[in-house]
Structure formats: C-alpha cells, structure tokens
Design an enzyme around this catalytic site. Structure first.
Site, short mmCIF file in Angstrom:
data_model
loop_
_atom_site.label_atom_id
_atom_site.label_comp_id
_atom_site.label_asym_id
_atom_site.label_seq_id
_atom_site.Cartn_x
_atom_site.Cartn_y
_atom_site.Cartn_z
N ASN A 113 8.01 -46.24 -22.75
CA ASN A 113 6.54 -45.81 -22.92
C ASN A 113 6.04 -46.01 -24.31
OD1 ASN A 113 5.68 -43.22 -24.55
ND2 ASN A 113 8.17 -42.94 -24.11
N PHE A 117 1.07 -40.30 -27.73
CA PHE A 117 0.88 -38.64 -28.17
C PHE A 117 -0.65 -38.71 -27.56
CE2 PHE A 117 3.19 -37.77 -32.48
CZ PHE A 117 4.16 -37.71 -31.74
N THR A 178 3.26 -43.78 -32.61
CA THR A 178 2.26 -43.47 -33.66
C THR A 178 2.55 -44.36 -34.96
OG1 THR A 178 1.80 -41.59 -32.58
CG2 THR A 178 1.16 -41.34 -34.96
N LYS A 213 13.08 -33.56 -34.83
CA LYS A 213 13.40 -34.29 -33.93
C LYS A 213 13.57 -35.83 -34.59
CE LYS A 213 13.00 -36.01 -29.31
NZ LYS A 213 12.23 -35.82 -27.84
N ASN A 242 14.98 -39.08 -30.50
CA ASN A 242 13.72 -39.77 -29.55
C ASN A 242 14.37 -40.99 -28.70
OD1 ASN A 242 11.02 -39.82 -29.04
ND2 ASN A 242 10.71 -38.49 -30.73
C1 LIG Z 1 7.41 -40.75 -20.68
C2 LIG Z 1 7.81 -40.21 -22.17
C3 LIG Z 1 7.16 -39.47 -22.96
C4 LIG Z 1 7.85 -38.86 -24.12
N1 LIG Z 1 6.90 -38.21 -24.95
C5 LIG Z 1 7.79 -37.58 -25.99
C6 LIG Z 1 6.91 -36.92 -26.84
O1 LIG Z 1 5.79 -36.67 -26.64
N2 LIG Z 1 7.48 -35.98 -27.87
C7 LIG Z 1 8.84 -36.24 -27.96
O2 LIG Z 1 9.43 -35.83 -29.06
N3 LIG Z 1 9.51 -37.25 -27.46
C8 LIG Z 1 9.28 -37.89 -26.24
N4 LIG Z 1 9.80 -38.34 -25.32
C9 LIG Z 1 11.29 -38.71 -25.79
C10 LIG Z 1 12.05 -37.72 -25.07
O3 LIG Z 1 11.73 -36.39 -25.31
C11 LIG Z 1 13.44 -37.96 -25.23
O4 LIG Z 1 13.92 -37.70 -26.42
C12 LIG Z 1 14.10 -39.21 -24.72
O5 LIG Z 1 13.33 -39.83 -23.72
C13 LIG Z 1 15.42 -39.37 -24.56
O6 LIG Z 1 15.86 -38.75 -23.45
P1 LIG Z 1 16.07 -39.33 -21.86
O7 LIG Z 1 16.82 -40.68 -22.03
O8 LIG Z 1 16.63 -38.16 -21.07
O9 LIG Z 1 14.80 -39.77 -21.24
C14 LIG Z 1 9.17 -39.08 -24.28
C15 LIG Z 1 10.03 -39.80 -23.41
C16 LIG Z 1 9.37 -40.41 -22.15
C17 LIG Z 1 10.38 -41.13 -21.27
#
Ligand SMILES: Cc1cc2nc3c(=O)[nH]c(=O)nc-3n(C[C@H](O)[C@H](O)[C@H](O)COP(=O)(O)O)c2cc1C
Length: 368
Positions: A113, A117, A178, A213, A242
């Site tokens: 992605n 934000f 960002t 984070k 993240n």
């Molecule tokens: C589509 C998408 C949008 C995300 N948006 C944010 C966000 O706005 N803020 C944030 O701290 N992490 C964001 N993340 C990261 C997730 O919170 C997480 O830390 C990361 O995807 C790892 O976990 P996963 O492998 O289970 O997805 C986003 C992840 C995805 C896939």
C-alpha cells in the site's frame, strides 16, 4: 453461525482492492460481521491478560489502517478480537496519494500500500469516538499531515484533542508513505518528540498508555537508539512494526514492484526477528505489540514467544476473512496449554531471553 466468507471472497477479490475494503467497512457498519466471522464464543481464561491496568480478553488485535476513521471499532471488537486500533488519523483531513494505491500480491499472501494517510481528520474520528459505548479496548493511532511543517505539533494536537476518548495512543513514526515521517525515529528527534507527547498525555489523559510504532527497516544502530530512548522517555509500549519498504527476493507476484509498504506473509520473519531484538534491547521491561504477517495461531504464538504481549494483524484478514480471528484464538490457547503455560504473560519472550530468570514485565499479570 457458519463462516460465509468463502462465499463472499470471490466477489471481494474481483473488486479493486480499495473498493473491496470500502465494501467490507460498509458491511461491518451494517452489522454483517457475525455472518462472515462465525459464532463468537467467550474467550478462554488462558488468553486473558491485564496490561497497563486494562483487561484484554485475548491478545489478538486489529492493526492500524483497517479502520482509519474509526467507522467500525465496535464491529471489529464483535468479530472477537481483544482490541482494535483506529487510525492513522491526521489532524486535518487529507486525501492521501492518487489511486491506485493498494495492491494485493495474491501469490505472496501480501499487500503493498501507498495510501499516504488518507484521513477524514481528527474531528471526524472524535465525533465517532464520543458516541461509542466504552466497552472493549480501542486505541487511536496518530499521524501528521503531509504538508505539516511541525510534526511534533501534529502529534501533540492529536493527544490533546483525543484526550480520554482513547484506550491507548499510538505515535506512528513509521509509515513509509509520508515523506520524512520515518526520520522521526532518529535518536534525538524521537527522544524529544516522545518526551513532549508524554507530557501532554500526562496533562490530558494521565494513565492512558502511549505506544510508539516503529518500522521494520531500521539499521542496527537505529534499533539500539530506539530501545535506548524508549524507557527514559516514559512511553508504555512499542509496536513492532509497520510495513516494510524492502522487497524480499522470494516475492513472485507481478505487483511486487509497486512502490509502498509491504505487509503480510513475507513480513513475518523479519518483523519477528526485530521483535525479539527489541525485547532483548529493552530488557523485557516495556510491553511490545507484535505485528507483521500474523496469519495463524502458530504465527501469533511465535510473536508472543519472541516478546510480544499482544499481536495485531491486517493483511491475513484480506485473504482469510474474519473467521481467522477465532481460529487463531482457539489454536493459541491449545499451544499455550500444550507447552505448560498458565497464561500469555508466562510465554512472553521465552524465545528471546538470554539467560534464565529475566525479570518479568512490570505491570503485567494474567487476568483472573
Ligand atoms: C492497507 C494498509 C493500510 C495501513 N495503514 C496503516 C496506518 O494508517 N497506520 C499504521 O500505523 N499502520 C498501517 N498499516 C500497517 C499495519 O498496521 C501493520 O503494521 C502491517 O500491515 C503489518 O501487519 P500485517 O502483515 O498483519 O498486515 C497498514 C497496512 C495496510 C495493509
């Protein structure tokens, strides 16, 4: 209730990723979650935990980014997760990057992605948090506006305005989309930022845990720096972590080259290694939240054994649907019992302790 997600999945997968996500949020807002998640059963006591004086019924949470504008936090809790994190929310509304900006890497069980934000802004989140029932744990993940010239002011504004409406705060300095955001992880900048945010938190919402984070893409020096400032700054926890800007060589999807943050299965190993390292560097004294590629009970258990008191997931839900949460909880309870642990707390960090007799985390105990 049966798990109907396998019937719905082809429809969602046929839609562009962001449209599928919007439809999912709508469905949750309409109360359709239990239809696809299956019947909820009470969580076994072995999964319960008191952290930061809050009772977590189970350690499995929804990661930030799923519900950026706090549209459905309670519907997410009703899917059976132990806590949900809304955001990242920015002080002022902003559109984010141009579409398309969200890509499924099916072959790799991953997502890229570069949303950047997209946020309806703090006022919209606040309006929703004010009217929600205060049952269940809902955290608020805070960010800065892209065009902000004073990042610290944005985070301080977030903490001040959210105040006591959050069950915990997250200072997100690690999203890759960002420009300049991840520079806030540098030692002096982070130390200064966290001290300021902790002071405002103490003034407006004393007792509300404040987490930071971090990114998985940190050098050894940066990891040590973060661990060094975490304790003295007064923060209560670290989310590791993240999405990554790295592209592991094993990726096979044609979309792997898209710019942005990679999440899901390929992130599991590096993020779990980092988690263990941060646990060791902080001496197991600061509760950690493990995120990155959790897609099974075994994955969640590995994160806990590496040092996580809680885990979060997002990407695996895209591929498996919400019934995954129940499967992870059932399997996790079995794995804990199999290995003779009486509670989550007993298993936290067992794979990362260098010597026997490491001090247990302060403020952590099994829920009775
Ligand atoms: C589509 C998408 C949008 C995300 N948006 C944010 C966000 O706005 N803020 C944030 O701290 N992490 C964001 N993340 C990261 C997730 O919170 C997480 O830390 C990361 O995807 C790892 O976990 P996963 O492998 O289970 O997805 C986003 C992840 C995805 C896939």
């Amino acid at each position: 209730m049966p798990d109907l997600y396998p019937l719905i999945r082809p429809l969602l997968q046929a839609l562009p990723a962001e449209a599928a996500h919007r439809l999912t949020i709508r469905a949750l807002a309409w109360g359709l979650g239990p239809l696809v998640a299956g019947r909820g059963v009470p969580d076994p006591a072995i999964l319960g935990q008191t952290l930061w004086s809050r009772e977590f019924p189970n350690p499995v949470g929804i990661a930030a980014g799923f519900d950026k504008d706090a549209e459905v936090p309670d519907a997410l809790l009703r899917l059976g997760c132990g806590f949900a994190e809304t955001g990242t929310v920015t002080p002022r509304p902003q559109r984010g990057n141009p579409k398309p900006r969200l890509f499924r890497l099916r072959e790799d069980r991953a997502v890229v992605n570069r949303l950047g934000f997209n946020s309806l802004g703090l006022e919209a989140t606040l309006a929703r948090l004010r009217v929600r029932p205060r049952a269940g744990i809902v955290g608020v993940n805070l960010g800065k506006n892209r065009d902000s010239t004073d990042p610290a002011a944005d985070y301080l504004d977030g903490v001040r305005r959210v105040g006591t409406l959050a069950d915990y705060f997250v200072i997100n300095v690690s999203s890759p989309n960002t420009p300049g955001l991840r520079d806030l992880q540098h030692r002096e900048i982070l130390d200064d930022l966290l001290r300021q945010v902790v002071a405002v938190r103490d003034a407006v919402a004393s007792g509300t845990p404040l987490l930071v984070k971090i990114a998985p893409d940190l050098t050894a020096g940066e990891r040590a720096d973060i661990a060094a400032v975490a304790g003295p700054s007064g923060i209560d926890g670290i989310i590791v972590g993240n999405t990554t800007v790295a592209r592991p060589p094993e990726l096979t999807s044609p979309l792997a080259g898209e710019q942005g943050g990679l999440s899901g299965k390929p992130l599991f190993a590096p993020s779990t290694t980092l988690l263990g390292e941060i646990y060791r560097l902080t001496g197991g004294k600061i509760p950690l939240v493990g995120a990155g590629g959790v897609a099974s009970a075994a994955d969640a258990y590995a994160k806990i054994r590496a040092g996580a008191s809680l885990v979060q997931l997002y990407t695996a839900l895209v591929f498996e649907g919400p019934a995954l949460i129940g499967r992870i909880k059932r399997g996790l309870a079995e794995l804990l019992r199999r290995d003779g642990f009486a509670s989550i707390g007993d298993a936290v960090g067992v794979d990362s302790r260098e010597s026997e007799g490491s001090a247990p985390l302060t403020g952590v105990s099994a829920a009775s």
